[in-house]
Write an enzyme that holds these catalytic residues in place. Structure first.
Site, PDB file in Angstrom:
ATOM      1  N   CYS A 114      13.568  -5.932  52.472  1.00  0.00           N
ATOM      2  CA  CYS A 114      14.782  -5.279  52.939  1.00  0.00           C
ATOM      3  C   CYS A 114      15.075  -4.162  51.944  1.00  0.00           C
ATOM      4  O   CYS A 114      15.354  -4.433  50.776  1.00  0.00           O
ATOM      5  CB  CYS A 114      15.906  -6.311  52.984  1.00  0.00           C
ATOM      6  SG  CYS A 114      17.491  -5.609  53.412  1.00  0.00           S
ATOM      7  N   CYS A 121      27.208   4.047  50.902  1.00  0.00           N
ATOM      8  CA  CYS A 121      27.187   4.343  52.340  1.00  0.00           C
ATOM      9  C   CYS A 121      28.511   4.979  52.733  1.00  0.00           C
ATOM     10  O   CYS A 121      29.564   4.601  52.222  1.00  0.00           O
ATOM     11  CB  CYS A 121      26.957   3.077  53.161  1.00  0.00           C
ATOM     12  SG  CYS A 121      26.851   3.401  54.945  1.00  0.00           S
ATOM     13  N   CYS A 128      31.509  -4.867  54.518  1.00  0.00           N
ATOM     14  CA  CYS A 128      30.223  -4.611  53.865  1.00  0.00           C
ATOM     15  C   CYS A 128      30.422  -4.139  52.424  1.00  0.00           C
ATOM     16  O   CYS A 128      31.171  -3.194  52.172  1.00  0.00           O
ATOM     17  CB  CYS A 128      29.462  -3.562  54.675  1.00  0.00           C
ATOM     18  SG  CYS A 128      27.993  -2.936  53.852  1.00  0.00           S
ATOM     19  N   CYS A 345      23.869  -7.262  51.647  1.00  0.00           N
ATOM     20  CA  CYS A 345      23.869  -5.809  51.487  1.00  0.00           C
ATOM     21  C   CYS A 345      24.850  -5.294  50.431  1.00  0.00           C
ATOM     22  O   CYS A 345      26.052  -5.426  50.567  1.00  0.00           O
ATOM     23  CB  CYS A 345      24.226  -5.288  52.873  1.00  0.00           C
ATOM     24  SG  CYS A 345      24.462  -3.575  53.076  1.00  0.00           S
TER      25      CYS A 345
END
Ligand code: SAH
Ligand code: SF4
Length: 354
Positions: A114, A121, A128, A345
């Site tokens: 991954c 981001c 997240c 993540c």
């Protein structure tokens, strides 16, 4: 451009070069064409990571290789192994002190990586960890490629190889479209790393114009869409991008993708207790996806620092999956790997302050 490079320039990451750029460099060095093939093989078949290893090259060329290029942009920081040793997560420092992460997951017959496409981001999904830290910068194609080479070298020492790569680490791959595709192309090359397009999966938050562009390119790379809600109000609250590309438009783009490519779409659904894990929501999802060639991955939410939501309990997950199944929508429950090492993540980079 590589021409005109002086010693004062920042060294170029060698994995940022595609084949033609490498050839250009070889020719500019006054060397025959086949030297480019030897360097390419050294990098992507032999996985060499220093100029000294290129003993197939004449010494002056090897020295020029060392002078003009760096063979590593990623400095491994913390490395965490899950208790069962099946998941390894590495935090990498980039030359500009930004942090990214890449995770290796070992299954029976597969070794899935991954990897990250950006530092941070810009999409701001509330649940997240990467979204919570904001956007830092795009990764170059070479920085994306190097994450794969790093683990490929580690696995090779055990006689194993990388079988699958998912772009589900930090960042939104379709917000860094060109570099992500260039990285996949570089790793695809049959004369180099030779990893087939079907072994890659891109996961996107749902940038509709990029889904259309991707469909038109008819690549064999798998596509996953992070859906997480079947109603605009809920999805917009979780994922701000939904205000720009609402659900109907997104699903329409997915239908076009399936029509154009004949390929199945995967939908990711992180189950958040009391939020998007109800029977009603499952029914709405089933109605939304009716007749679409797709698959749904259900994953209980991994809790993060700045979001109060919790993962749904097992029985909720199963009830949700049951509704989809009865509606004829294929669904798989995935328990998150590496929970004990914060393999979710962006969680490790958040901790490191990168
Ligand atoms: N930006 C892309 C890919 C990276 S995120 C995307 O959003 O699809 C990879 C997946 O992890 C996405 O499906 C994302 O929604 C999911 N995810 C992010 N944070 C999570 C969390 N805390 N728990 C469970 N899944 C999460
Ligand atoms: Fe970005 Fe994906 Fe995280 Fe959303 S879920 S903030 S798009 S990395």
């Amino acid at each position: 451009m590589l021409t005109g490079m002086t010693k004062n320039d920042k060294p170029v990451l060698i994995y940022d070069l595609d084949k033609s750029a490498l050839l250009e460099w070889v020719l500019a060095a006054g060397q025959p064409k086949y030297r480019a093939g030897q360097i390419w093989q050294g990098l992507y078949q032999n996985l060499w990571d220093s100029a000294e290893e290129f003993t197939v090259l004449p010494k002056p060329l090897r020295e020029k290789l060392a002078e003009d290029f760096t063979f590593s942009a990623l400095q491994p920081g913390r490395i965490l192994n899950s208790a069962d040793q099946e998941t390894t997560k590495t935090l990498f420092w980039l030359p500009d002190q930004k942090a990214i992460e890449a995770v290796l997951m070992r299954y029976d017959r597969r070794r899935t990586l991954c990897i990250s496409s950006q530092a941070g981001c810009a999409m701001g999904c509330v649940f997240c960890a990467t979204g919570q830290m904001g956007f830092k910068r795009n990764l170059s194609s070479g920085e994306i490629v190097e994450q794969v080479l790093y683990y490929a070298r580690m696995l090779r020492d055990e006689g194993l190889d990388v079988t699958n790569v998912v772009l589900m680490g930090m960042g939104e791959p379709f917000h860094n479209y060109a570099n992500v595709m260039a990285a996949i192309d570089r790793l695809n090359d049959p004369e180099g790393f030779n990893m087939g397009a079907r072994r890659f999966t891109i996961s996107t938050v749902g940038l509709v114009p990029m889904i259309r562009k991707f469909a038109a390119e008819k690549r064999q790379v798998n596509l996953a869409i992070s859906l997480h809600a079947a109603e605009d109000e809920r999805r917009s609250a979780l994922m701000p991008v939904n205000r720009k590309y609402p659900i109907d438009e997104l699903i329409q783009a997915c239908r076009e993708y399936v029509e154009i490519t004949g390929r199945r779409v995967t939908f990711e659904w992180a189950l958040i207790a009391g939020e998007n894990d109800t029977i009603d929501e499952a029914r709405r999802l089933a109605a939304l996806l009716k007749g679409l060639l797709c698959h749904v991955n259900l994953i209980p939410l991994n809790p993060t620092q700045k979001y109060a939501g919790q993962g749904s309990p097992r029985e909720r997950v199963e009830a949700f999956a049951g509704v989809l199944e009865r509606a004829g929508i294929p669904a798989t429950i995935r328990m998150r790997r590496g929970m004990d090492i914060q393999a979710g993540c962006g969680q490790l980079a958040t901790e490191a302050g990168g």
